[in-house]
Design an enzyme around this catalytic site. Sequence first.
Site, PDB file in Angstrom:
ATOM      1  N   ASP A   1      -3.991   7.354  10.304  1.00  0.00           N
ATOM      2  CA  ASP A   1      -3.751   5.859  10.872  1.00  0.00           C
ATOM      3  C   ASP A   1      -2.253   5.915  11.277  1.00  0.00           C
ATOM      4  OD1 ASP A   1      -2.159   6.024   8.473  1.00  0.00           O
ATOM      5  OD2 ASP A   1      -3.510   4.805   7.594  1.00  0.00           O
TER       6      ASP A   1
ATOM      7  N   ASN B   1       4.311  -5.407   5.708  1.00  0.00           N
ATOM      8  CA  ASN B   1       3.100  -6.144   6.402  1.00  0.00           C
ATOM      9  C   ASN B   1       3.517  -7.701   7.033  1.00  0.00           C
ATOM     10  OD1 ASN B   1       0.877  -4.790   5.540  1.00  0.00           O
ATOM     11  ND2 ASN B   1       1.228  -5.037   3.488  1.00  0.00           N
TER      12      ASN B   1
ATOM     13  N   HIS C   1       0.592   5.605   6.946  1.00  0.00           N
ATOM     14  CA  HIS C   1       0.542   5.811   5.370  1.00  0.00           C
ATOM     15  C   HIS C   1       1.045   7.388   5.338  1.00  0.00           C
ATOM     16  CE1 HIS C   1      -1.769   2.152   5.399  1.00  0.00           C
ATOM     17  NE2 HIS C   1      -1.042   1.915   4.347  1.00  0.00           N
TER      18      HIS C   1
ATOM     19  N   GLY D   1      -1.875  -4.496   1.083  1.00  0.00           N
ATOM     20  CA  GLY D   1      -2.048  -5.794   1.899  1.00  0.00           C
ATOM     21  C   GLY D   1      -0.933  -6.829   1.626  1.00  0.00           C
TER      22      GLY D   1
ATOM     23  N   SER E   1       0.831  -1.167  -0.109  1.00  0.00           N
ATOM     24  CA  SER E   1       0.016  -0.058   0.009  1.00  0.00           C
ATOM     25  C   SER E   1       0.791   1.243   0.049  1.00  0.00           C
ATOM     26  CB  SER E   1      -0.882   0.114   1.152  1.00  0.00           C
ATOM     27  OG  SER E   1       0.011  -0.205   2.497  1.00  0.00           O
TER      28      SER E   1
END
Length: 263
Positions: free
Chosen positions: A233, A152, A236, A121, A84
């Site tokens: 968040d 991830n 990012h 993801g 991402s």
Amino acid sequence: MVLQQDTSQEGSQMQGCGWSNIGRWQGFASGALGILLVLSACSASEESDQATTPASRAEAEAAGALPPIPVMGPERRIVAFGDSLFAGYGLKEGESYPDRLQSALRARGINASITNAGVSGDTSAAGRQRLAFTLDAQPQKPDLFILELGGNDLLRGLSPEETRANLAAMLEELNKRDIPVLMMGMRAPPNYGSEYQTQFDALYRDLAKQYGAALIPFWLEDIYQDQSLFLPDRIHPTAEGIERVVNGTIAAVRAALPEDQPA
């Protein structure tokens, strides 16, 4: 900067390269935003437009009204392969790292064309599974492959050995196809323990050396200390954060691009 869990949904993809379960990174300090080069435009009156003299042109150049650098040379094809952080999670169209990197390279006269192969993801295992398909789908062999995976794996608590094995398999495939690689390294947070942190951080350096790949040890180095450059968040980058990252990594990207081959 406390890395908080994002409760918004991104399907089964766990919000891309998420740091929401990592906890707190230490040693953060604010950094200055990168400065973008602005080419000033010089507007003259209708009369002066009709009678531009060499002196007035020189004055305009002195004032900074220089023409943009022309895009020259053969097309340089780059595949940006990651999660991402490449896909542009939370950003508008055209604001992702591959998009802004392409614009920055072209602004410097490099005829770059970047394929954004970021999938939110993706772990290193998922990237390994789709690598051959992605390469086979390219109309021509890439001049450079930018490999950005591993975040991830951290989120899911996968072992550094597993991440290393997956990245090694991808590098082997890229070497077989004679495609130059630039690895975008990641960094494990301290709360994973010193042993895990040491093993994870070293795998990018070791693999780059083993397979002859170029390496940016931690490609988010220029922004991770400044939480204002991240989305709410805390995972990012914002559009401003992306610009800062592009500014901090473009020299390494240019150096990783092979020299133009003679016609």
